[in-house]
Write a protein that holds these residues in place. Structure first.
Motif, mmCIF file in Angstrom:
data_model
loop_
_atom_site.group_PDB
_atom_site.id
_atom_site.type_symbol
_atom_site.label_atom_id
_atom_site.label_comp_id
_atom_site.label_asym_id
_atom_site.label_seq_id
_atom_site.Cartn_x
_atom_site.Cartn_y
_atom_site.Cartn_z
ATOM 1 N N ASP A 20 0.826 -1.140 0.065
ATOM 2 C CA ASP A 20 0.084 0.159 0.038
ATOM 3 C C ASP A 20 0.858 1.116 -0.073
ATOM 4 O O ASP A 20 0.340 2.236 0.315
ATOM 5 C CB ASP A 20 -0.834 0.075 1.212
ATOM 6 C CG ASP A 20 -1.996 -0.813 1.197
ATOM 7 O OD1 ASP A 20 -2.333 -1.362 -0.133
ATOM 8 O OD2 ASP A 20 -2.531 -1.516 2.236
ATOM 9 N N GLY A 21 2.311 0.976 -0.098
ATOM 10 C CA GLY A 21 3.193 2.271 -0.378
ATOM 11 C C GLY A 21 3.655 2.728 1.156
ATOM 12 O O GLY A 21 4.194 3.775 1.161
ATOM 13 N N ALA A 22 3.600 2.134 2.017
ATOM 14 C CA ALA A 22 3.981 2.351 3.343
ATOM 15 C C ALA A 22 5.829 2.653 3.288
ATOM 16 O O ALA A 22 6.404 1.551 2.653
ATOM 17 C CB ALA A 22 3.779 1.627 4.393
ATOM 18 N N VAL A 23 6.330 3.621 3.920
ATOM 19 C CA VAL A 23 7.800 3.764 4.250
ATOM 20 C C VAL A 23 7.956 3.071 5.465
ATOM 21 O O VAL A 23 7.498 3.993 6.562
ATOM 22 C CB VAL A 23 8.051 5.130 3.811
ATOM 23 C CG1 VAL A 23 9.664 5.253 4.385
ATOM 24 C CG2 VAL A 23 7.893 5.738 2.736
ATOM 25 N N ILE A 24 8.708 2.267 5.645
ATOM 26 C CA ILE A 24 8.903 1.482 6.978
ATOM 27 C C ILE A 24 10.164 1.778 7.485
ATOM 28 O O ILE A 24 11.249 1.495 6.731
ATOM 29 C CB ILE A 24 9.045 -0.153 6.616
ATOM 30 C CG1 ILE A 24 7.421 -0.463 6.352
ATOM 31 C CG2 ILE A 24 9.467 -0.942 8.080
ATOM 32 C CD1 ILE A 24 7.079 -1.862 6.054
ATOM 33 N N THR A 25 10.349 2.274 8.564
ATOM 34 C CA THR A 25 11.659 2.703 9.649
ATOM 35 C C THR A 25 11.595 1.509 10.548
ATOM 36 O O THR A 25 10.599 0.981 11.226
ATOM 37 C CB THR A 25 11.406 4.181 9.907
ATOM 38 O OG1 THR A 25 10.416 4.210 10.841
ATOM 39 C CG2 THR A 25 11.505 4.915 8.873
ATOM 40 N N PHE A 26 12.699 1.427 10.810
ATOM 41 C CA PHE A 26 13.065 0.283 11.575
ATOM 42 C C PHE A 26 14.028 0.553 12.705
ATOM 43 O O PHE A 26 15.496 1.167 12.479
ATOM 44 C CB PHE A 26 13.712 -0.983 10.849
ATOM 45 C CG PHE A 26 14.081 -2.150 11.690
ATOM 46 C CD1 PHE A 26 13.418 -2.527 12.873
ATOM 47 C CD2 PHE A 26 15.292 -2.790 11.290
ATOM 48 C CE1 PHE A 26 13.711 -3.810 13.618
ATOM 49 C CE2 PHE A 26 15.438 -4.093 12.015
ATOM 50 C CZ PHE A 26 14.860 -4.503 13.187
ATOM 51 N N VAL A 27 13.932 0.393 14.110
ATOM 52 C CA VAL A 27 14.898 0.464 15.150
ATOM 53 C C VAL A 27 15.218 -0.778 15.955
ATOM 54 O O VAL A 27 14.280 -1.395 16.646
ATOM 55 C CB VAL A 27 14.489 1.476 16.286
ATOM 56 C CG1 VAL A 27 15.467 1.675 17.363
ATOM 57 C CG2 VAL A 27 13.966 3.077 15.361
ATOM 58 N N LEU A 47 10.636 10.167 9.666
ATOM 59 C CA LEU A 47 11.204 9.688 8.442
ATOM 60 C C LEU A 47 10.271 8.613 7.447
ATOM 61 O O LEU A 47 10.683 8.393 6.577
ATOM 62 C CB LEU A 47 12.623 9.088 8.683
ATOM 63 C CG LEU A 47 13.446 9.828 9.178
ATOM 64 C CD1 LEU A 47 14.895 8.948 9.532
ATOM 65 C CD2 LEU A 47 13.983 11.065 8.349
ATOM 66 N N GLY A 48 9.294 7.987 8.070
ATOM 67 C CA GLY A 48 8.390 7.097 7.597
ATOM 68 C C GLY A 48 7.151 7.048 8.229
ATOM 69 O O GLY A 48 6.786 7.817 9.125
ATOM 70 N N ASN A 49 6.192 6.185 7.742
ATOM 71 C CA ASN A 49 4.906 6.150 8.204
ATOM 72 C C ASN A 49 4.442 4.728 9.124
ATOM 73 O O ASN A 49 3.540 4.685 9.580
ATOM 74 C CB ASN A 49 3.652 6.456 7.243
ATOM 75 C CG ASN A 49 3.976 5.767 6.004
ATOM 76 O OD1 ASN A 49 4.786 4.942 5.803
ATOM 77 N ND2 ASN A 49 3.418 6.151 4.807
ATOM 78 N N ILE A 50 5.530 3.888 8.994
ATOM 79 C CA ILE A 50 5.375 2.675 9.897
ATOM 80 C C ILE A 50 6.605 2.405 10.801
ATOM 81 O O ILE A 50 7.744 2.447 10.150
ATOM 82 C CB ILE A 50 5.027 1.501 9.157
ATOM 83 C CG1 ILE A 50 3.644 1.705 8.281
ATOM 84 C CG2 ILE A 50 4.894 0.093 9.880
ATOM 85 C CD1 ILE A 50 2.389 1.828 9.278
ATOM 86 N N VAL A 51 6.506 2.389 11.936
ATOM 87 C CA VAL A 51 7.620 2.465 12.637
ATOM 88 C C VAL A 51 7.650 0.945 13.499
ATOM 89 O O VAL A 51 6.570 0.619 14.112
ATOM 90 C CB VAL A 51 7.806 3.480 14.024
ATOM 91 C CG1 VAL A 51 9.010 3.151 14.712
ATOM 92 C CG2 VAL A 51 7.781 4.822 13.114
ATOM 93 N N VAL A 52 8.869 0.240 13.060
ATOM 94 C CA VAL A 52 9.042 -0.999 13.644
ATOM 95 C C VAL A 52 10.038 -1.038 14.610
ATOM 96 O O VAL A 52 11.181 -0.538 14.231
ATOM 97 C CB VAL A 52 9.326 -1.983 12.502
ATOM 98 C CG1 VAL A 52 9.630 -3.719 13.168
ATOM 99 C CG2 VAL A 52 8.480 -2.065 11.572
ATOM 100 N N CYS A 53 9.968 -1.612 15.851
ATOM 101 C CA CYS A 53 11.040 -1.883 16.722
ATOM 102 C C CYS A 53 11.247 -3.278 17.083
ATOM 103 O O CYS A 53 10.353 -4.057 17.291
ATOM 104 C CB CYS A 53 10.705 -1.009 18.206
ATOM 105 S SG CYS A 53 11.988 -1.234 19.364
#
Length: 281
Positions: A20-27, A47-53
């Motif tokens: 769906d075009g999400a920009v995934i950022t990851f910590v 920096l993105g619209n989905i944040v994964v930790c």
């Protein structure tokens, strides 16, 4: 916040968002979260619209089994903190989910592996690259954020990204400090009250170098900083190095990008810290 323990379920969920075009950022973290980690989550949100930790205490990067055993794991507390900063997804796998039996891994990261931290913790960066590569393959982030406090680790991961041509952008985020200057670290909880005070000598030495910095005086400043730390009882210095920020070689007259790095054991707790150095224009 969605919480996943299984990589297949996480991948399925994230692949739908990516479609769906999400920009995934990851910590990626090892938990025992503090404000330094949370600042990475907040930066990731910009920096993105989905944040994964991810929270995973990775066994392959510990040289000392006792160090692994005593590493703090306050998972319920960590979950609350992530919810407070609006993290979207937590990946919290077991060791068996990440490693299958007797896996082999070796990545030739060159001389970075044997410098500074690498010299004192042989094999550490193989463990770091092994787990980060796995996590990148699972999460498939567009942007991954790491803290400057582990400066050498950032260089190592960038080297891995370049070597393996991984489609992820690395973002290094500034060190978060306590009001008195101590770099935030999950290990700080092991410091006694006296050790906590003694540990301030690390940021004191770094600030001394920063305040007096001149490329022509690198050797002298380094010796002065070492003397500052060695004058503090209960602090056992491993190294203090003013280095080239691109490759961690000792700084010289041709260096353009300077960083001062320090590691020391305070009481029974090993701490690291660093500071970027700028030449006065």
């Amino acid at each position: 916040m969605k919480n996943f323990a299984k990589k297949d379920e996480l991948q399925q969920y994230l692949s739908g968002l990516k479609a769906d075009g999400a920009v995934i950022t990851f910590v990626p973290t090892m938990g025992a979260l503090h404000q330094g980690h949370l600042s990475l989550i907040q930066q990731a949100r910009q920096l993105g619209n989905i944040v994964v930790c991810s929270i995973f205490v990775n066994p392959t990067q510990f040289n000392d089994p006792k160090d692994l055993e005593k590493y703090p794991r306050p998972i319920q507390d960590d979950i609350k903190k992530l919810e407070q900063v609006n993290c979207d997804v937590l990946f919290n796998p077991d060791v068996t989910e990440m490693y299958a039996g007797n896996e082999k891994w070796h990545l030739d990261i060159g001389e970075l592996e044997g410098l500074l931290e690498g010299k004192f913790r042989p094999g550490h960066y193989q463990g770091v690259t092994q787990v980060v590569y796995k996590l990148f393959n699972i999460v498939k982030p567009d942007i991954a954020l790491f803290g400057q406090k582990d400066y050498q680790q950032v260089l190592v991961i960038q080297k891995m990204i370049d070597l393996l041509q991984l489609p992820v952008k690395l973002e290094m985020c500034p060190i978060m400090r306590e009001p008195d200057g101590l770099a935030m670290s999950s290990r700080n909880i092991h410091l006694t009250a006296d050790d906590r005070q003694r540990a301030l000598v690390l940021s004191k030495a770094l600030n001394y170098v920063k305040d007096h910095f001149s490329p022509e005086q690198v050797d002298q400043l380094q010796q002065e900083a070492i003397a500052i730390i060695n004058n503090e009882s209960g602090v056992n210095l491993a190294y203090f190095e003013i280095a080239d920020g691109n490759n961690l070689h000792p700084a010289n007259k041709n260096t353009k990008n300077f960083v001062a790095l320090v590691a020391a054991t305070v009481g029974k707790t090993r701490l690291i810290d660093n500071m970027l150095l700028k030449i006065d224009e």
